[in-house]
Write an enzyme that holds these catalytic residues in place. Structure first.
Site, short mmCIF file in Angstrom:
data_model
loop_
_atom_site.label_atom_id
_atom_site.label_comp_id
_atom_site.label_asym_id
_atom_site.label_seq_id
_atom_site.Cartn_x
_atom_site.Cartn_y
_atom_site.Cartn_z
N GLY A 1 68.99 16.35 -65.18
CA GLY A 1 69.42 15.27 -65.88
C GLY A 1 70.94 14.80 -65.18
CB ALA B 1 69.05 19.74 -74.72
CB SER C 1 75.44 17.24 -79.12
OG SER C 1 75.57 15.75 -79.55
CD GLU D 1 73.81 12.49 -82.58
OE1 GLU D 1 73.17 12.48 -83.68
OE2 GLU D 1 74.16 11.25 -82.16
CE1 TYR E 1 69.98 16.47 -78.32
CE2 TYR E 1 71.86 15.94 -79.96
CZ TYR E 1 71.48 16.20 -78.72
OH TYR E 1 72.26 16.09 -77.58
#
Length: 332
Positions: free
Chosen positions: A11, A75, A118, A120, A142
């Site tokens: 990524g 991930a 993260s 999140e 997630y």
């Protein structure tokens, strides 16, 4: 010369991190679940293809590389995607980091680990900014899996004295972002409009062309995020691993912008009004989403003397310019 393993390296973060590590003279091994694009093999890294959730593969990888440092970027990478694959998300986002800690104990306890956490994990935080002590209340598979990884890495650090750290990464973007992310989708649409396109070959998550009749469909434009540049954030990762003491750090810019702000900035760069090219599709509104993130970066600034170099305007500009070049190349 450090031997470094980067997992989940295909990524955008892997791209910038591998470049940084190579510039600093490291021997880099990179893992991806699928065969990488041939151009990636020219970065000087040795690539290993396999599923990190396959414990036998991961065991063999760490045993053969014996890395001095590991950067775990592996991930299921999008919160919305995690609802369609909750078990896979748990396996990769939560249990792979724990497996890595176990394998470090088994093979190389002096190795150093960076775990990509993260923002999140915070969910809809009530605080104006989020730092290392902010209450965590994730709202998606997630976020829940990332919180497990975040906590288990800290537990292994405390229990065994491993040099294992986490970086709580806020939204970070770059020209290497996939079009499935809203930031790149906006940059792509603005670039397409600037080149006179009314409809694009690339489609969004609903199968609709990203630009159709000169319009791009988005969800909630009021959602606010702390947007930074991935190239800056990998420098923070490296500083965290190099520091004598392992710890957890928030990585962000300390500023927030709405999706509407992103649209305004992107379309302004090409001399257009975003209102003429953006429509709100209620079907793209997420039932469960973190509506606001803004990093409190006091700790990483004071302890590691890190701060981002690329501001919001420059970030959007580089993304729109990159998409313009890509689209123009495809038209020639």
């Amino acid at each position: 010369m450090s031997k470094v393993l980067v997992t989940g390296a295909s990524g955008q973060d892997g791209y910038y991190l591998i470049n940084l590590l190579r510039q600093q003279g490291c021997v880099v091994h990179a893992q991806s679940r699928r065969q990488t694009h041939p151009s990636l093999h020219r970065d000087g890294a040795s690539w290993h293809v396999g599923d990190p959730a396959d414990r036998d593969f991961l065991d063999s990888l760490i045993a053969s590389v014996m890395p001095d440092e590991i950067y775990n970027l592996a991930a299921v990478s999008r919160p919305i995607q995690s609802w369609g694959a909750p078990r896979e998300t748990a396996d990769v986002n939560a249990f792979v980091p724990q497996d890595i800690c176990e394998l470090l104990l088994k093979y190389k306890p002096d190795s150093r680990l960076f775990q990509a956490s993260s923002s999140e994990i915070f969910g809809d935080a009530v605080d104006h900014t989020q730092n290392e002590q902010t209450l965590c209340a994730p709202k998606s598979p997630y976020g829940v899996a990332k919180l497990y990884a975040h906590r288990i890495v800290g537990a292994y650090r405390a229990q065994y004295g491993l040099h294992v750290s986490t970086g709580i990464l806020f939204n970070h973007e770059s020209p290497k972002r996939p079009l499935s992310f809203v930031s790149q989708k906006i940059a792509y649409a603005a670039a397409a409009v600037s080149l006179g396109l009314n409809e694009t070959p690339e489609v969004d998550e609903t199968g609709r062309p990203i630009l159709l009749d000169g319009k791009m469909a988005l969800g909630d434009l009021s959602v606010r995020r702390d947007f930074g540049f991935a190239g800056d954030y990998v420098e923070a990762m490296r500083l965290i691993v190099q520091h004598p003491t392992a710890d957890d750090y928030v990585i962000g810019t300390g500023r927030d912008h709405s999706i509407e702000d992103f649209c305004h900035q992107a379309f302004s760069l090409v001399g257009q009004r975003w209102e003429d090219h953006v429509i709100v599709d209620p079907g793209l509104m997420r039932k469960v989403d973190s509506r606001y993130t803004r990093a409190d970066t006091a700790k990483i600034r004071s302890v590691l003397n890190w701060q981002p170099n690329v501001d919001f305007q420059a970030l959007v500009s580089m993304m729109v310019k990159a998409q313009t070049a890509i689209i123009r190349g495809s038209m020639s």
